[in-house]
Design a protein around this motif. Sequence first.
Motif, PDB file in Angstrom:
ATOM      1  N   THR A   1       0.831  -1.205   0.000  1.00 28.59           N
ATOM      2  CA  THR A   1       0.000   0.000   0.000  1.00 28.59           C
ATOM      3  C   THR A   1       0.869   1.260   0.000  1.00 28.59           C
ATOM      4  N   MET A   2       1.903   1.275   0.804  1.00 27.72           N
ATOM      5  CA  MET A   2       2.801   2.438   0.863  1.00 27.72           C
ATOM      6  C   MET A   2       3.511   2.655  -0.466  1.00 27.72           C
ATOM      7  N   GLU A   3       4.000   1.592  -1.058  1.00 28.81           N
ATOM      8  CA  GLU A   3       4.679   1.694  -2.357  1.00 28.81           C
ATOM      9  C   GLU A   3       3.725   2.220  -3.426  1.00 28.81           C
ATOM     10  N   THR A   4       2.511   1.716  -3.420  1.00 34.12           N
ATOM     11  CA  THR A   4       1.518   2.138  -4.405  1.00 34.12           C
ATOM     12  C   THR A   4       1.167   3.616  -4.222  1.00 34.12           C
ATOM     13  N   THR A   5       0.972   4.038  -2.991  1.00 32.81           N
ATOM     14  CA  THR A   5       0.662   5.437  -2.702  1.00 32.81           C
ATOM     15  C   THR A   5       1.803   6.348  -3.141  1.00 32.81           C
TER      16      THR A   5
ATOM     17  N   LEU B   1       4.212  10.272  -7.088  1.00 32.05           N
ATOM     18  CA  LEU B   1       5.255  10.632  -8.056  1.00 32.05           C
ATOM     19  C   LEU B   1       4.677  10.852  -9.450  1.00 32.05           C
ATOM     20  N   LYS B   2       3.755   9.992  -9.841  1.00 34.82           N
ATOM     21  CA  LYS B   2       3.156  10.131 -11.173  1.00 34.82           C
ATOM     22  C   LYS B   2       2.328  11.408 -11.285  1.00 34.82           C
ATOM     23  N   GLN B   3       1.716  11.837 -10.190  1.00 37.02           N
ATOM     24  CA  GLN B   3       0.936  13.064 -10.214  1.00 37.02           C
ATOM     25  C   GLN B   3       1.832  14.301 -10.234  1.00 37.02           C
ATOM     26  N   MET B   4       2.983  14.233  -9.582  1.00 38.12           N
ATOM     27  CA  MET B   4       3.904  15.372  -9.541  1.00 38.12           C
ATOM     28  C   MET B   4       4.719  15.511 -10.822  1.00 38.12           C
ATOM     29  N   GLN B   5       4.938  14.424 -11.518  1.00 40.49           N
ATOM     30  CA  GLN B   5       5.816  14.404 -12.688  1.00 40.49           C
ATOM     31  C   GLN B   5       5.512  15.514 -13.701  1.00 40.49           C
ATOM     32  N   PRO B   6       4.258  15.730 -14.095  1.00 37.22           N
ATOM     33  CA  PRO B   6       3.999  16.772 -15.099  1.00 37.22           C
ATOM     34  C   PRO B   6       4.277  18.191 -14.590  1.00 37.22           C
ATOM     35  N   LEU B   7       4.355  18.366 -13.296  1.00 37.38           N
ATOM     36  CA  LEU B   7       4.571  19.694 -12.715  1.00 37.38           C
ATOM     37  C   LEU B   7       6.043  20.067 -12.619  1.00 37.38           C
ATOM     38  N   ILE B   8       6.928  19.115 -12.847  1.00 34.51           N
ATOM     39  CA  ILE B   8       8.366  19.337 -12.703  1.00 34.51           C
ATOM     40  C   ILE B   8       8.918  19.942 -13.985  1.00 34.51           C
ATOM     41  N   SER B   9       9.617  21.071 -13.830  1.00 40.75           N
ATOM     42  CA  SER B   9      10.203  21.725 -15.010  1.00 40.75           C
ATOM     43  C   SER B   9      11.712  21.509 -15.106  1.00 40.75           C
TER      44      SER B   9
ATOM     45  N   ASP C   1      11.499  10.298 -12.832  1.00 43.19           N
ATOM     46  CA  ASP C   1      11.295   9.149 -13.721  1.00 43.19           C
ATOM     47  C   ASP C   1      11.959   7.896 -13.157  1.00 43.19           C
ATOM     48  N   ALA C   2      13.158   8.057 -12.638  1.00 35.09           N
ATOM     49  CA  ALA C   2      13.875   6.920 -12.047  1.00 35.09           C
ATOM     50  C   ALA C   2      13.123   6.402 -10.821  1.00 35.09           C
ATOM     51  N   GLY C   3      12.588   7.315 -10.030  1.00 34.82           N
ATOM     52  CA  GLY C   3      11.812   6.919  -8.855  1.00 34.82           C
ATOM     53  C   GLY C   3      10.556   6.160  -9.236  1.00 34.82           C
ATOM     54  N   ILE C   4       9.911   6.599 -10.310  1.00 31.50           N
ATOM     55  CA  ILE C   4       8.705   5.920 -10.797  1.00 31.50           C
ATOM     56  C   ILE C   4       9.047   4.502 -11.253  1.00 31.50           C
TER      57      ILE C   4
END
Length: 72
Positions: free
Chosen positions: A17-21, A26-34, A43-46
């Motif tokens: 559950t923790m890994e999934t959360t 990370l996937k939600q934050m990814q598009p916000l990173i410039s 990406d590596a973390g994902i």
Amino acid sequence: MRELTPVEMSSLRELLTMETTGLISLKQMQPLISDDKLKVACDAGIQAGDGRIRAIQQFIQENQIMSLEEVH
């Protein structure tokens, strides 16, 4: 493999559950990173999180600990 205790099974479920959360976050934050370097790190973390989730699921299935339906 020896039989897991209820506490160990609960811990395994909580770990998944923790890994999934974390992966969802990370996937939600990814598009916000410039910043390019930070985006590469994200990406590596994902990819790493996805790999850990698959490994936990495989362990659960191979050892017939519980069905994946019980985990989610």
